[in-house]
Write an enzyme that holds these catalytic residues in place. Structure first.
Site, PDB file in Angstrom:
ATOM      1  N   HIS A  49     -50.215   7.781  58.025  1.00 27.10           N
ATOM      2  CA  HIS A  49     -51.543   7.214  57.841  1.00 27.10           C
ATOM      3  C   HIS A  49     -52.294   7.970  56.752  1.00 27.10           C
ATOM      4  O   HIS A  49     -51.866   9.049  56.321  1.00 27.10           O
ATOM      5  CB  HIS A  49     -52.337   7.221  59.160  1.00 27.10           C
ATOM      6  CG  HIS A  49     -52.645   8.588  59.697  1.00 27.10           C
ATOM      7  ND1 HIS A  49     -51.955   9.157  60.751  1.00 27.10           N
ATOM      8  CD2 HIS A  49     -53.559   9.512  59.316  1.00 27.10           C
ATOM      9  CE1 HIS A  49     -52.431  10.361  60.995  1.00 27.10           C
ATOM     10  NE2 HIS A  49     -53.414  10.619  60.129  1.00 27.10           N
TER      11      HIS A  49
HETATM   12  P1  TYD Z   1     -51.680  10.000  66.412  1.00 23.58           P
HETATM   13  O1  TYD Z   1     -52.808   9.517  65.545  1.00 23.58           O
HETATM   14  O2  TYD Z   1     -50.646   9.023  66.834  1.00 23.58           O
HETATM   15  O3  TYD Z   1     -50.970  11.204  65.681  1.00 23.58           O
HETATM   16  P2  TYD Z   1     -50.334  11.224  64.205  1.00 23.58           P
HETATM   17  O4  TYD Z   1     -50.586   9.875  63.611  1.00 23.58           O
HETATM   18  O5  TYD Z   1     -51.110  12.274  63.479  1.00 23.58           O
HETATM   19  O6  TYD Z   1     -48.908  11.538  64.337  1.00 23.58           O
HETATM   20  O7  TYD Z   1     -52.336  10.681  67.683  1.00 23.58           O
HETATM   21  C1  TYD Z   1     -51.666  10.775  68.924  1.00 23.58           C
HETATM   22  C2  TYD Z   1     -52.637  10.505  70.068  1.00 23.58           C
HETATM   23  O8  TYD Z   1     -53.645  11.517  70.131  1.00 23.58           O
HETATM   24  C3  TYD Z   1     -53.352   9.190  69.934  1.00 23.58           C
HETATM   25  O9  TYD Z   1     -53.379   8.597  71.220  1.00 23.58           O
HETATM   26  C4  TYD Z   1     -54.754   9.554  69.529  1.00 23.58           C
HETATM   27  C5  TYD Z   1     -54.936  10.946  70.095  1.00 23.58           C
HETATM   28  N1  TYD Z   1     -55.809  11.807  69.281  1.00 23.58           N
HETATM   29  C6  TYD Z   1     -57.063  12.153  69.781  1.00 23.58           C
HETATM   30  O10 TYD Z   1     -57.480  11.742  70.872  1.00 23.58           O
HETATM   31  N2  TYD Z   1     -57.844  12.983  69.027  1.00 23.58           N
HETATM   32  C7  TYD Z   1     -57.448  13.464  67.833  1.00 23.58           C
HETATM   33  O11 TYD Z   1     -58.200  14.228  67.176  1.00 23.58           O
HETATM   34  C8  TYD Z   1     -56.156  13.087  67.318  1.00 23.58           C
HETATM   35  C9  TYD Z   1     -55.662  13.571  65.991  1.00 23.58           C
HETATM   36  C10 TYD Z   1     -55.370  12.252  68.097  1.00 23.58           C
END
Ligand code: TYD
Length: 142
Positions: A49
């Site tokens: 992303h």
């Molecule tokens: P995700 O966005 O899938 O991680 P990445 O794309 O960076 O690999 O995040 C995983 C989960 O954690 C998703 O359910 C959203 C949650 N999350 C939060 O609640 N707060 C945060 O600050 C972040 C980064 C993720």
């Protein structure tokens, strides 16, 4: 594409090492959020992303991993292997994190609270966003 890696000052003595990070001093923004990834499964690649306005510093405080940065024109892979190094990731930058060692702890300092509406999770949308928002946003702070 300019890759900005910060080398923080470790305060070492016979007891070990300590790194301190202060906003607007060691970190070029106000730190509103800290999160970290650990126990990342073998072969996992995550991220996929970009953000419209969020800025981040990624620090692999234990173990190692790699980060792919993609500004829509150029891609660069940056290894994170030292607990005193931080990779600056600007807004409008596609990122993927991979090659996590089993012991890797990847800590992220973020300039904003969690906001799903700031995410661009589709690569074609990201390319479109870059086009409509120009180069300045992709290079901000770099
Ligand atoms: P995700 O966005 O899938 O991680 P990445 O794309 O960076 O690999 O995040 C995983 C989960 O954690 C998703 O359910 C959203 C949650 N999350 C939060 O609640 N707060 C945060 O600050 C972040 C980064 C993720």
């Amino acid at each position: 594409m300019l890759v900005t890696k910060y080398v923080f000052q470790p305060h070492g003595d016979e007891r070990g090492q300590l790194v301190a990070l202060e906003e607007h001093k060691d970190i070029p923004f106000e730190i509103k959020r800290v999160y970290y990834m650990y126990q990342t499964g073998e072969g996992v690649r995550r991220g996929y992303h970009a953000h419209k306005s969020l800025e981040q510093i990624l620090i692999c405080i234990h173990g190692t991993c790699k980060v792919l940065l993609d500004d829509g024109r150029e891609k660069k892979v940056v290894p994170l292997e030292k607990p005193y190094e931080g990779l600056y990731v600007s807004n409008a930058m596609w990122r993927e994190m991979f090659d996590f060692s089993p012991d890797a702890v990847l800590m992220v300092l973020a300039s904003e609270f969690y906001d799903e509406s700031d995410y661009i999770r589709n690569y074609d949308e990201f390319l479109e966003y870059i086009k409509t928002h120009g180069d300045s946003s992709a290079n901000e702070g770099a």
